[in-house]
Design a protein around this motif. Structure first.
Motif, PDB file in Angstrom:
ATOM      1  N   ARG A 139      -3.331   6.881   5.567  1.00  0.00           N
ATOM      2  CA  ARG A 139      -4.340   6.559   4.553  1.00  0.00           C
ATOM      3  C   ARG A 139      -5.162   5.343   4.972  1.00  0.00           C
ATOM      4  O   ARG A 139      -6.384   5.320   4.793  1.00  0.00           O
ATOM      5  N   TYR A 171      -0.582   3.414  -2.555  1.00  0.00           N
ATOM      6  CA  TYR A 171      -2.045   3.454  -2.611  1.00  0.00           C
ATOM      7  C   TYR A 171      -2.542   4.626  -1.766  1.00  0.00           C
ATOM      8  O   TYR A 171      -3.150   4.442  -0.710  1.00  0.00           O
ATOM      9  N   LEU A 172      -2.299   5.832  -2.248  1.00  0.00           N
ATOM     10  CA  LEU A 172      -2.571   7.029  -1.460  1.00  0.00           C
ATOM     11  C   LEU A 172      -3.665   7.909  -2.044  1.00  0.00           C
ATOM     12  O   LEU A 172      -4.113   8.844  -1.388  1.00  0.00           O
ATOM     13  N   THR A 177       0.780  -1.240   0.000  1.00  0.00           N
ATOM     14  CA  THR A 177       0.000   0.000   0.000  1.00  0.00           C
ATOM     15  C   THR A 177       0.809   1.285   0.000  1.00  0.00           C
ATOM     16  O   THR A 177       0.229   2.354   0.128  1.00  0.00           O
ATOM     17  N   ALA A 229       2.585   8.297   5.699  1.00  0.00           N
ATOM     18  CA  ALA A 229       1.576   8.535   4.664  1.00  0.00           C
ATOM     19  C   ALA A 229       0.657   7.334   4.470  1.00  0.00           C
ATOM     20  O   ALA A 229      -0.575   7.458   4.527  1.00  0.00           O
ATOM     21  N   ALA A 230       1.226   6.156   4.216  1.00  0.00           N
ATOM     22  CA  ALA A 230       0.392   4.978   3.981  1.00  0.00           C
ATOM     23  C   ALA A 230      -0.354   4.569   5.239  1.00  0.00           C
ATOM     24  O   ALA A 230      -1.498   4.095   5.170  1.00  0.00           O
ATOM     25  N   ASP A 258      -7.293   9.278  -3.130  1.00  0.00           N
ATOM     26  CA  ASP A 258      -8.539   9.271  -2.383  1.00  0.00           C
ATOM     27  C   ASP A 258      -9.402   8.073  -2.764  1.00  0.00           C
ATOM     28  O   ASP A 258      -9.644   7.818  -3.955  1.00  0.00           O
ATOM     29  N   SER A 259      -9.857   7.310  -1.754  1.00  0.00           N
ATOM     30  CA  SER A 259     -10.787   6.184  -1.892  1.00  0.00           C
ATOM     31  C   SER A 259     -10.219   4.990  -2.649  1.00  0.00           C
ATOM     32  O   SER A 259     -10.961   4.064  -2.991  1.00  0.00           O
ATOM     33  N   TYR A 277       0.061  -4.057   3.948  1.00  0.00           N
ATOM     34  CA  TYR A 277       0.533  -2.724   4.335  1.00  0.00           C
ATOM     35  C   TYR A 277       2.040  -2.587   4.129  1.00  0.00           C
ATOM     36  O   TYR A 277       2.831  -3.421   4.569  1.00  0.00           O
ATOM     37  N   ARG A 316      -7.555   6.135   7.980  1.00  0.00           N
ATOM     38  CA  ARG A 316      -8.703   6.966   7.626  1.00  0.00           C
ATOM     39  C   ARG A 316      -9.600   6.348   6.547  1.00  0.00           C
ATOM     40  O   ARG A 316     -10.627   6.915   6.200  1.00  0.00           O
ATOM     41  N   ALA A 317      -9.197   5.204   6.008  1.00  0.00           N
ATOM     42  CA  ALA A 317     -10.005   4.576   4.951  1.00  0.00           C
ATOM     43  C   ALA A 317     -11.352   4.129   5.511  1.00  0.00           C
ATOM     44  O   ALA A 317     -11.463   3.699   6.670  1.00  0.00           O
TER      45      ALA A 317
END
Length: 254
Positions: free
Chosen positions: A225, A190-191, A187, A221-222, A193-194, A210, A228-229
């Motif tokens: 993300r 994989y930043l 990930t 950062a990851a 949005d959504s 991860y 907060r996903a």
């Protein structure tokens, strides 16, 4: 988030060859950075394995993840780097597997751009079939078209890949996810949005692992993300640590 443990599949330590904002030159420095961000465990490699010689880097890794009393830091798990066998820079794979079992190394890595080889059956035929049968996770830093070439010859190979850039890569990635059952994505990139949510709407959450991409990526950062996903707590736990624990647990070094 309470009760959420992170097991980072993608970070390195040692002298760095390119400009990054912050890097850990030693294992204790890496542990300090992990504490600062909130990473419990990490699957690590030494920069010498990538930028110098894998044989040297693999040895340095094992030496440097030990404390002064010779005890391995329990939060750091070693990951070795592999090369094609033809130049005889590393021991033959059967010998290497014996060493991996003795040293509790459960995964291998490929750095195609840095080490300059093809990702095809001619180059890897004598090694990949064995890794495929043993389900040893192979973390590959290469373009998806190169990884696709390798998987055409070894379709059940356990592969984890990422570092494809920060733009969504679904048009490249999803056909491969559909075809190859043991292909996973980490990930660190994989930043958008959504993007995690969209992946999990279409594919099993078991295919995401991860990774921070440290030190080329900012360490948090990851992690931020994923926290907060808009995912179920069980999905988040699987991505954060559960999927990597499962892949490493399936590796057969007997």
């Amino acid at each position: 988030m309470d009760g959420l443990e992170f097991f980072d599949c993608s970070c390195e330590f040692g002298p760095y060859r390119t400009h990054v904002y912050r890097a850990a030159r030693t294992a204790p420095e890496l542990l300090d950075d992990m504490d600062f961000v909130g990473i419990e465990r990490a699957l690590v490699w030494h920069t010498a394995s990538r930028f110098d010689a894998p044989g040297i880097g693999n040895c340095r890794l094992l030496e440097e993840i030990q404390d002064q009393d010779g005890n391995r830091y329990p939060r750091l798990e070693p990951s070795w780097t592999l090369l094609p066998s033809h130049t005889r820079e590393l021991p033959p794979l059967p010998e290497m597997l014996v060493q991996m079992r003795a040293m509790r190394v459960r995964s291998l890595r490929l750095f195609q751009n840095e080490h300059r080889y093809f990702m095809d059956e001619m180059t890897w035929g004598d090694q990949m079939a064995e890794l495929e049968a043993r389900k040893i996770p192979l973390f590959i830093r290469a373009r998806l078209d190169e990884i696709s070439l390798l998987l055409k010859s070894f379709p059940s190979l356990t592969v984890v890949t990422g570092t494809q850039g920060f733009n969504p890569m679904d048009r490249y990635a999803w056909p491969l996810i559909e075809r190859y059952p043991n292909l996973h994505y980490e990930t660190s990139s994989y930043l958008a949005d959504s993007i995690l949510e969209e992946f999990c709407r279409h594919w099993p959450v078991s295919r995401l692992v991860y990774g921070s991409g440290y030190p080329e990526n900012a360490y948090g950062a990851a992690l931020f993300r994923l926290i907060r996903a808009e995912l179920e707590d069980d999905q988040r736990r699987m991505i954060a640590a559960g999927n990597l624990d499962r892949l490493l647990g399936e590796a057969d070094l007997s």
